[in-house]
Design a protein around this motif. Structure first.
Motif, PDB file in Angstrom:
ATOM      1  N   ASP A   1      -9.703  24.134 -36.119  1.00  0.00           N
ATOM      2  CA  ASP A   1      -8.559  24.619 -35.696  1.00  0.00           C
ATOM      3  C   ASP A   1      -8.526  26.075 -35.249  1.00  0.00           C
TER       4      ASP A   1
ATOM      5  N   THR B   1      -6.494  27.178 -32.638  1.00  0.00           N
ATOM      6  CA  THR B   1      -5.418  27.299 -31.714  1.00  0.00           C
ATOM      7  C   THR B   1      -4.853  28.647 -31.560  1.00  0.00           C
TER       8      THR B   1
ATOM      9  N   ARG C   1     -10.005  16.228 -22.554  1.00  0.00           N
ATOM     10  CA  ARG C   1      -9.885  15.425 -23.848  1.00  0.00           C
ATOM     11  C   ARG C   1     -11.092  15.406 -24.413  1.00  0.00           C
TER      12      ARG C   1
ATOM     13  N   LEU D   1      -9.278  15.876 -29.900  1.00  0.00           N
ATOM     14  CA  LEU D   1      -8.691  17.043 -29.605  1.00  0.00           C
ATOM     15  C   LEU D   1      -8.212  17.057 -28.225  1.00  0.00           C
TER      16      LEU D   1
ATOM     17  N   GLN E   1      -7.050  25.614 -27.108  1.00  0.00           N
ATOM     18  CA  GLN E   1      -6.820  24.526 -27.778  1.00  0.00           C
ATOM     19  C   GLN E   1      -5.429  23.890 -27.792  1.00  0.00           C
TER      20      GLN E   1
ATOM     21  N   GLN F   1      -2.304  20.239 -32.902  1.00  0.00           N
ATOM     22  CA  GLN F   1      -2.228  18.935 -33.487  1.00  0.00           C
ATOM     23  C   GLN F   1      -0.540  18.497 -33.509  1.00  0.00           C
TER      24      GLN F   1
ATOM     25  N   CYS G   1       1.009  16.704 -35.411  1.00  0.00           N
ATOM     26  CA  CYS G   1       1.380  16.755 -37.124  1.00  0.00           C
ATOM     27  C   CYS G   1       1.527  17.890 -37.574  1.00  0.00           C
ATOM     28  N   ASN G   2       0.693  18.816 -36.999  1.00  0.00           N
ATOM     29  CA  ASN G   2       1.043  20.430 -37.396  1.00  0.00           C
ATOM     30  C   ASN G   2       2.321  20.810 -36.821  1.00  0.00           C
TER      31      ASN G   2
ATOM     32  N   PHE H   1      -5.950  14.347 -40.742  1.00  0.00           N
ATOM     33  CA  PHE H   1      -6.214  14.924 -39.481  1.00  0.00           C
ATOM     34  C   PHE H   1      -7.358  13.825 -38.733  1.00  0.00           C
ATOM     35  N   PRO H   2      -7.494  13.625 -37.378  1.00  0.00           N
ATOM     36  CA  PRO H   2      -8.427  12.889 -36.845  1.00  0.00           C
ATOM     37  C   PRO H   2      -9.893  13.275 -37.294  1.00  0.00           C
TER      38      PRO H   2
ATOM     39  N   PHE I   1     -11.963  16.794 -37.073  1.00  0.00           N
ATOM     40  CA  PHE I   1     -11.249  18.015 -36.958  1.00  0.00           C
ATOM     41  C   PHE I   1     -11.042  18.702 -38.427  1.00  0.00           C
TER      42      PHE I   1
END
Length: 233
Positions: free
Chosen positions: A7, A9, A83, A97, A108, A111, A113-114, A190-191, A194
């Motif tokens: 992460d 971000t 991507r 991502l 970045q 996500q 979901c986040n 998470f994918p 990640f």
């Protein structure tokens, strides 16, 4: 420096010297992206670069398997979306991502979901806080009125009477709703590739979640970590 796939971000990358030397277009944007800490040097695109092949050549990437980057959206010269994905075959790819280059700065994308987990957690926090405040004020009203009623033998004619049974009933309803209010739901898994950041909050014991005082809302990846608030790298 964190490895690509974690992460990241909270930071952004910008190389002003490169931007002053080369134009930002679809032919050179990948070379600029490869300078950032978001770039994974073990990807298939890097193997093509070492063979003097354009790193975004889809005819060559489709013959390989593993981690790769694709240029998905282009609005020259202001916006480019890259991507990161895992290729298992020529037809099967799994998105991992996304990164976007906005006016020369690389970010970045958070996500989804986040984002959902932060928004739901923030909403539950303020709802729980509102119930706690409303319940405490009802308790104070009942306590003060009970004292006044015991001190005065004859109630004033113009004073509005309070039905204490109704107050207790509303207080009971608020307390019951507050107890039934569930905690913020956990985000989906998470994918692949990640690695979520390790925080002190994630290492706390489960009983800390059942405290009487509502916990502060989680950090919102968009509101609290927008492009203007990220640390320059």
């Amino acid at each position: 420096m964190q490895p690509p796939g974690t992460d990241m971000t909270g930071i952004c990358f910008r190389d002003q010297l490169w931007l002053n030397t080369y134009p930002l277009d679809r032919n050179l944007i990948f070379d600029y992206f490869a300078l950032s800490p978001f770039y994974d040097w073990t990807c298939n695109n890097e193997k093509l670069r070492m063979q003097s092949i354009h790193p975004l050549d889809i005819s060559q990437l489709s013959k390989m398997t593993g981690i790769e980057y694709m240029l998905s959206e282009v609005m020259e010269p202001h916006l480019f979306i890259i991507r990161k994905q895992k290729r298992d075959s020529a037809e099967k790819v799994t998105p991992m991502l996304a990164y976007y280059i906005l006016d020369g700065s690389i970010y970045q994308a958070p996500q989804l979901c986040n984002v959902f987990a932060a928004r739901v957690g923030r909403a539950l926090y303020y709802i729980s806080k509102a119930f706690t405040t409303a319940a405490s004020k009802l308790e104070k009203i009942g306590y003060v009125d009970t004292e006044n009623e015991s001190e005065t033998s004859e109630p004033k004619g113009g004073k509005e009477t309070i039905d204490f049974k109704e107050v207790k009933r509303v207080d009971h309803i608020l307390a019951s709703l507050q107890r039934k209010l569930p905690p913020a739901p956990p985000p989906p898994p998470f994918p692949d590739g990640f690695v979520p950041p390790t925080t002190a909050e994630a290492e706390k014991e489960p009983e800390n979640q059942q405290t009487a005082e509502p916990q502060p809302p989680a950090v919102d990846p968009i509101i609290d970590q927008g492009p203007a608030k990220r640390m320059k790298f």
